[in-house]
Scaffold this active site. Sequence first.
Site, PDB file in Angstrom:
ATOM      1  CG  ASP A 141      17.261  81.323 -19.221  1.00  0.00           C
ATOM      2  OD1 ASP A 141      17.622  82.139 -18.965  1.00  0.00           O
ATOM      3  OD2 ASP A 141      17.749  80.754 -20.224  1.00  0.00           O
ATOM      4  NE  ARG A 167      22.953  90.350 -23.118  1.00  0.00           N
ATOM      5  CZ  ARG A 167      24.288  90.982 -22.995  1.00  0.00           C
ATOM      6  NH1 ARG A 167      24.371  91.848 -22.121  1.00  0.00           N
ATOM      7  NH2 ARG A 167      25.107  90.466 -23.429  1.00  0.00           N
ATOM      8  CB  CYS A 219      19.143  89.615 -16.234  1.00  0.00           C
ATOM      9  SG  CYS A 219      17.214  89.824 -16.587  1.00  0.00           S
ATOM     10  CB  VAL A 230      24.689  78.750 -18.651  1.00  0.00           C
ATOM     11  CG1 VAL A 230      24.436  79.896 -19.839  1.00  0.00           C
ATOM     12  CG2 VAL A 230      24.434  77.463 -18.985  1.00  0.00           C
ATOM     13  CE  LYS A 245      13.488  88.163 -21.864  1.00  0.00           C
ATOM     14  NZ  LYS A 245      14.441  87.222 -22.479  1.00  0.00           N
ATOM     15  CG  ASN A 246      15.143  84.510 -24.494  1.00  0.00           C
ATOM     16  OD1 ASN A 246      14.761  85.658 -24.487  1.00  0.00           O
ATOM     17  ND2 ASN A 246      15.626  83.746 -23.486  1.00  0.00           N
TER      18      ASN A 246
HETATM   19  N1  EPU Z   1      29.334  84.822 -23.540  1.00  0.00           N
HETATM   20  C1  EPU Z   1      30.632  85.342 -23.915  1.00  0.00           C
HETATM   21  N2  EPU Z   1      30.931  86.183 -25.023  1.00  0.00           N
HETATM   22  C2  EPU Z   1      30.077  86.417 -25.724  1.00  0.00           C
HETATM   23  C3  EPU Z   1      28.566  85.768 -25.766  1.00  0.00           C
HETATM   24  C4  EPU Z   1      28.343  85.355 -24.453  1.00  0.00           C
HETATM   25  O1  EPU Z   1      31.545  84.904 -23.194  1.00  0.00           O
HETATM   26  O2  EPU Z   1      30.206  87.179 -26.818  1.00  0.00           O
HETATM   27  C5  EPU Z   1      29.105  83.960 -22.474  1.00  0.00           C
HETATM   28  C6  EPU Z   1      28.302  84.618 -21.487  1.00  0.00           C
HETATM   29  O3  EPU Z   1      28.618  85.431 -20.904  1.00  0.00           O
HETATM   30  C7  EPU Z   1      27.465  83.375 -20.828  1.00  0.00           C
HETATM   31  C8  EPU Z   1      27.579  82.188 -22.101  1.00  0.00           C
HETATM   32  O4  EPU Z   1      28.528  82.663 -22.895  1.00  0.00           O
HETATM   33  O5  EPU Z   1      28.403  82.838 -19.725  1.00  0.00           O
HETATM   34  C9  EPU Z   1      26.187  82.021 -22.568  1.00  0.00           C
HETATM   35  O6  EPU Z   1      25.596  83.421 -23.182  1.00  0.00           O
HETATM   36  P1  EPU Z   1      24.618  83.481 -24.335  1.00  0.00           P
HETATM   37  O7  EPU Z   1      25.350  84.140 -25.474  1.00  0.00           O
HETATM   38  O8  EPU Z   1      24.152  82.132 -24.715  1.00  0.00           O
HETATM   39  O9  EPU Z   1      23.227  84.025 -23.933  1.00  0.00           O
HETATM   40  P2  EPU Z   1      22.545  85.327 -24.558  1.00  0.00           P
HETATM   41  O10 EPU Z   1      22.481  84.914 -25.904  1.00  0.00           O
HETATM   42  O11 EPU Z   1      23.192  86.743 -23.852  1.00  0.00           O
HETATM   43  C10 EPU Z   1      20.209  84.153 -24.248  1.00  0.00           C
HETATM   44  C11 EPU Z   1      19.197  84.423 -23.440  1.00  0.00           C
HETATM   45  C12 EPU Z   1      19.349  84.253 -22.064  1.00  0.00           C
HETATM   46  C13 EPU Z   1      19.656  82.785 -21.644  1.00  0.00           C
HETATM   47  C14 EPU Z   1      20.821  82.289 -22.688  1.00  0.00           C
HETATM   48  C15 EPU Z   1      21.278  81.069 -22.269  1.00  0.00           C
HETATM   49  C16 EPU Z   1      17.843  86.048 -24.805  1.00  0.00           C
HETATM   50  C17 EPU Z   1      17.620  87.515 -25.283  1.00  0.00           C
HETATM   51  N3  EPU Z   1      18.854  85.775 -23.766  1.00  0.00           N
HETATM   52  O12 EPU Z   1      21.185  84.972 -23.743  1.00  0.00           O
HETATM   53  O13 EPU Z   1      17.817  84.481 -21.466  1.00  0.00           O
HETATM   54  O14 EPU Z   1      19.794  82.562 -20.348  1.00  0.00           O
HETATM   55  O15 EPU Z   1      20.681  82.706 -24.112  1.00  0.00           O
HETATM   56  O16 EPU Z   1      20.310  80.214 -22.865  1.00  0.00           O
HETATM   57  O17 EPU Z   1      17.750  85.179 -25.531  1.00  0.00           O
HETATM   58  C18 EPU Z   1      16.563  85.465 -19.872  1.00  0.00           C
HETATM   59  O18 EPU Z   1      15.451  84.990 -20.643  1.00  0.00           O
HETATM   60  O19 EPU Z   1      16.079  85.519 -18.741  1.00  0.00           O
HETATM   61  C19 EPU Z   1      17.920  85.068 -20.374  1.00  0.00           C
HETATM   62  C20 EPU Z   1      18.750  85.605 -19.612  1.00  0.00           C
END
Ligand code: EPU
Length: 451
Positions: free
Chosen positions: A326, A112, A136, A348, A38-39
Amino acid sequence: MSENRVVDEMEHLEKLGDYLVVRGNKALNGEITVRGAKNFVSKCMVAALLGKTPSVLKNVPDIRDVQVVSDLLRLHGCKVDYAPKEGIIHIDATNISHGEVADVSTLAGSSRIPILFCGPLLHRLGEAFIPSLGGCDIGGRPIDFHFDALRKFGAVIAKEKNGIHITAPTGLKGTKIRLPYPSVGATEQVLLTAVCASGKTELSNAAVEPEILNEIDVLQKMGALITIDTDRVIHIEGVSDMKGFAHTALTDRIEVASWASAALSTYGDIFISGAKQSHMTTFLNVFRKVGGEFDIRDEGIRFYYPGGKLRSIPLETDVHPGFMTDWQQPFAVALTQVHGLSIVHETVYEQRFDFTKALCRMGASIQLYKECLGSRTCRFEERNFRHSAVIAGPTKLHGANILVPDLRGGFSHIVAAVTAVGESKVYGISLINRGYESFTEKLLALGADIG
Ligand code: EPU
């Protein structure tokens, strides 16, 4: 969410028929197939926006996130043709156009992904509208890294009532960016923007998850010039044009770990066709340390309970190559079945233990702590978030009425319900379809008693 609101929400979902009855205490045994991640798939679909010729992606799962991104692409003038059974999606972004702001907001819903449309739309159309983001509820989930990076490329970001409007009056120019934390989304934002920005970009402290490396493969197929350096540094030389790609998505390692956790919690035996060792090394080590076993074959991995006492462990989530955040939620259910005290330090997301409330109601013994209980302190040390858990086991879980709190927490509820003695009603299961393909069919194939 307060207990009262949980009850109201469950009553509402009862009327909608959005629940699953699970009669538990069943070992899950059998074979299932897991398809593309998915991601990765959703981001790869966004990358197709950069291509001036058609793209094709294989191994695409039939999940709601794929539908949402397909609709968002259509709204921007792309032709999208998805064959769910074959798992093949064709995306033609030759003639893209602006989407209606209100439609983009409505369609994006809880996704997102729209934030990643910024770079491609700026390159192709000169501006982008991005609706307020969902996703989420597992922490604040800010997008400051994304905006800081886009501004460094020369983008101008204006906040509007329903989202943000982004322009690049003087074009996008390569730049030097250091992420404060190796964010997956912000790394993807930089990649999708830098590939066509003029000049060179250096990104340090980048995320290097397998899904991101796969995306770099896709961008290279499209014409990008990207070098992965040591120590989380990525160099990108901008190119003026990108073409479409043909690619096969890597397997969803979160889904694989989720079903593997279900095999262990229920003392079962599941062969997961499509599972790949190389993306799961850390999970496999932990699975073995607690007393689970696995057989790795070319076609997939068999995860099973080999008998004997399961052992407690200290566990810390982290960015790749660490133990994925995850994986944590479904695996925590397996930890309720091991002997002794397991410690889980979530580094995380600051609020990824909400799902444990339901497990405790089902008989699990889980205490949450604000302190960093791992071997090191994390970003949440001083911030008053209950981001460490101590799980005492083994505990016999019993059936209960529970509400899906978020995608992975929801799957953990399903695992708990299958493990528990007696009947459970899991409310809000439609949320699980966002990321788990045909999960009720898979449960049935593994012998679960559901209805
Ligand atoms: N963060 C910030 N500022 C930002 C971006 C992120 O502070 O501008 C922080 C977040 O709050 C978090 C950390 O950095 O504490 C990591 O966030 P990240 O940006 O890596 O997460 P994401 O890209 O929003 C993706 C996956 C998540 C997965 C995370 C970590 C997708 C659509 N989502 O989220 O997947 O947990 O990377 O691997 O790719 C899921 O599949 O259930 C899911 C939540």
